[in-house]
Scaffold this motif. Structure first.
Motif: not given
Length: 82
Positions: A9, A11, A13-18
């Protein structure tokens, strides 16, 4: 028994993964590991420290060993050599 699932995946810029997993992975506890590449530090601090120590070190031993030798407390300890 453990199983392994891997997917690549990006990563953001907001460092959030779904994360969506395949249906054959059962619900319940799991471990999540993030494996990523990173670049070396721009400065070469480790190399500069090594060069400095090599320049001023009088014996051919590493710093940790030298510190160990200097800080031993008893005569029995002094009988032990690294």
């Amino acid at each position: 028994m453990q199983a392994y699932y891997e997917i690549e995946t990006e990563i953001p810029k907001n460092h959030q993964l779904n994360l969506s997993l395949p249906d054959d992975i059962p619900a319940g506890k799991a471990k999540v590991a993030i494996i990523y590449e990173f670049s070396e530090p721009k400065d070469n601090t480790g190399m500069a420290l090594t060069e400095f120590l090599n320049k001023y070190q009088t014996e051919d031993i590493d710093v940790d060993t030298q510190t160990f030798e200097e800080n031993r407390k008893t005569n029995a300890d002094r009988d032990f050599r690294l």
